[in-house]
Design a protein around this motif. Structure first.
Motif: not given
Length: 657
Positions: A165-166, A562-563, A567-568, A571-574
């Motif tokens: 994620l980083f 995953e790459w 989303s974390q 909140s609007d990530y799709v």
């Protein structure tokens, strides 16, 4: 996991004071501030971010803060982001290793020892904690021991996902910055690593901030490589964004004495001596902005913390930082394990000023240091036969087809099977594949921009940043191809250029055949293609009857999702669904022709994933299987894929139906 997996650190108040002897006459000098490694720019604040983030509660700068002018910078990073609930507390609760106190808010817990300094404590309890999102970093010392294999895998996967994620955030921030630059938008360039760490902190995703772990951090392995100091803070390996000594300040310590937990050895002091297993570490303080010692050091702050850690026998984590060619930051940081401080003294340094020196010795029975492995890999790249006189079957399995030679090493048995296959650089498709679909290309003679034809095919943006790093995984990526007018060095021609690293196919007792790199591979970078000869459904049925080895692309796990998954954070990530493609209804024959990717092992927690790419044709039913790094992969660490379906006997893909 046993009941003693997580134990409170020993009460330092129970230890007697060491005998005192004649002390040297103190040198009366002004207070010396801790020496910090400089950052290129101030750490970002919520107001400097381009996305909406909650404003944190005020924090108090720790004792011995660097300076009043830097207090705001440091205070931001001395707060807890969010409790380590899913990674630690709830998992311990699941295994019955903790006692649960009544709590109306089960999502707000912290792991602390029973708060009684006069009592010998053997249990950990979970107590309610404030609902505030940002708290002062905990000073509670705990040690994690005797983790069971499933718990080790759990924490390793947690660290892996946090680091991914980083990296995804960092690359995303860099790509957004490049867009503003291309659009000639006036802006102040901000480092992606600082933005990523700030986003994760405000989302409560920093690890190990609600406790101070003495010893190894669960999920962090010796040899793990980091490109940025802030990533060390995010995972809790070293909690200081600049200072080389991480410690519990005296003002927060239960017995009023500072305790050091980790150091970074980066050659910033001229009096440092590093022999690997033995380090003579110079304390901090007394340097000017040019890293020149200008005044005497004092036994305070981090220096005193190291002396107290020696007195109480507290081991410290050692991270080595050094320059590395090809690193996006110019340096790398390698975790090299645990050391004990066995001696300290005050000496006159090379500059003529007094410095404190600490002798550290590496604790026995640990795996080889990551920095040593990196030096060994460097020697292999230059003179492999001198370093390994026996074991090499050939120094180029690709027979000069790849940009760099592919070593083939086997010191276990006499199996030389890989040399008998014809080496493929890229997948062989049926001729009719090239005759279907549009052959239009972009007209970008000087280089592609985000509004070119190929960018539009990708949804209006390129898949890679300026360094060729994948911004986020997608169902399919269109690269510029033979019908495009852009130059060969176009930013949208990443995978078609071939491998950029030196690889080695080797024989493994654990996985059979395996693949490792002699270079450090950056997360999100291209590795190689998974190459074979494409067969139609009818051809595959015939080949299967003959017992030939077939790969079914549809079986690969969709790890590309995953790459770049943010989303974390947002909140609007799709998850990207464009460009969409039909199910992959073909097989690849690797029974006679293959490349190095065919020797990669299966793993349910892989460090490599498959990304579908098109560049030499436009038939979406037959994409190339391109492999990218899910994380920073140190030299000589085995590469692994999630094949989706694994053979229980070999650990490889069940490639025959």
């Amino acid at each position: 996991m046993g009941s003693n997996s997580v134990v409170p650190f020993q009460d330092l108040n129970l230890y007697p004071e060491p005998p005192t002897g004649p002390a040297p006459a103190p040198v009366i000098i002004p207070k010396i501030e801790p020496k910090s490694e400089p950052l290129d720019e101030p750490l970002p604040t919520p107001q400097s971010l381009h996305f909406s983030t909650p404003s944190p509660a005020p924090a108090t700068a720790p004792a011995c803060s660097p300076s009043s002018s830097e207090a705001d910078v440091y205070s931001e990073y001395y707060r807890i982001s969010e409790m380590f609930r899913s990674a630690f507390a709830q998992r311990l609760q699941k295994h019955g290793d903790v006692a649960i106190l009544p709590d109306s808010d089960l999502n707000s817990r912290a792991i602390v020892p029973v708060p009684n300094p006069e009592t010998q404590v053997s249990d950990i309890v979970i107590t309610p904690r404030s609902g505030r999102k940002y708290l002062t970093r905990s000073s509670e010392l705990v040690r994690v021991t005797d983790l069971k294999p499933d718990d080790q895998r759990y924490f390793r996967d947690l660290i892996r996902k946090t680091r991914m994620l980083f990296d995804s955030l960092r690359v995303f921030a860099t790509a957004e910055d490049e867009k503003r630059k291309d659009l000639m938008v006036s802006h102040r360039k901000t480092r992606g690593d600082l933005k990523a760490s700030a986003f994760m902190r405000h989302s409560g995703l920093w690890l190990n901030r609600d406790k101070r772990i003495v010893g190894d951090i669960p999920g962090v392995s010796i040899g793990d490589v980091f490109f940025f100091r802030m990533e060390l803070c995010v995972v809790g390996l070293h909690g200081q964004p600049q200072a080389g000594i991480d410690y519990v300040p005296a003002s927060q310590s239960s017995n009023g004495e500072p305790i050091a937990t980790s150091i970074i050895v980066s050659g910033g002091y001229e009096d440092d001596e590093d022999a690997g297993d033995v380090i003579v570490y110079t304390g901090h303080g007394g340097q000017d902005k040019h890293n020149k010692q200008v005044v005497h050091q004092k036994l305070e702050c981090g220096n005193l913390a190291l002396e107290r850690s020696m007195n109480y026998g507290v081991e410290v984590r050692v991270i080595r930082g050094f320059k590395y060619d090809g690193s996006i930051s110019g340096k790398v940081y390698v975790y090299d394990g645990l050391y004990r401080i066995i001696e300290t003294w005050f000496d006159v340094g090379k500059s003529g000023f007094g410095v404190f020196k600490f002798k550290l010795v590496r604790i026995e029975n640990q795996v080889e240091m990551g920095s040593s492995v990196m030096r060994f890999a460097q020697s292999l790249r230059i003179k492999p036969l001198e370093v390994r006189p026996k074991g090499y079957v050939t120094l180029d399995l690709s027979r000069k087809k790849e940009n760099f030679p592919v070593f083939f090493y086997n010191d276990i048995d006499g199996d030389h099977d890989p040399i008998f296959y014809e080496y493929l650089m890229t997948t062989v498709f049926p001729p009719y594949v090239y005759n279907s679909g549009s052959n239009n290309g972009c007209e970008c003679i000087g280089g592609c921009l985000d509004d070119c034809f190929c960018a539009m095919k990708n949804g209006g943006e390129f898949a890679y940043d300026m360094n060729g790093i994948l911004v986020r995984g997608k169902p399919l990526i269109f690269e510029c191809g033979p019908h495009c007018r852009c130059p060969p060095m176009c930013r949208n021609r990443v995978t078609q250029k071939g491998v950029r690293n030196r690889f080695e196919v080797f024989r493994s007792r654990e996985t059979g055949w395996g693949v490792r790199s002699l270079d450090l591979i950056q997360a999100g970078s291209f590795i190689c293609e998974y190459a074979g000869v494409v067969l139609t459904r009818e051809q595959a049925q015939i080949f299967t009857m003959n017992g030939d080895s077939l790969i079914y692309p549809s079986r690969f796990a969709q790890r590309w999702k995953e790459w770049g998954d943010l989303s974390q954070i947002f909140s609007d990530y799709v998850c990207p669904a464009y460009p969409s493609i039909p199910p992959l209804d073909y097989a690849m024959d690797v029974s006679r022709m293959r490349n190095l990717a065919c020797y990669m092992s299966h793993s349910s927690s892989p460090n490599v994933f498959v990304q579908l790419v098109l560049y030499d044709h436009n038939n979406v039913c037959f994409p190339h299987l391109m492999l990218f790094a899910m994380e920073n992969i140190p030299p000589l660490r085995e590469l692994s894929l999630d094949y989706g379906v694994a053979d229980e006997w070999t650990g490889k893909l069940a490639i025959c139906s």
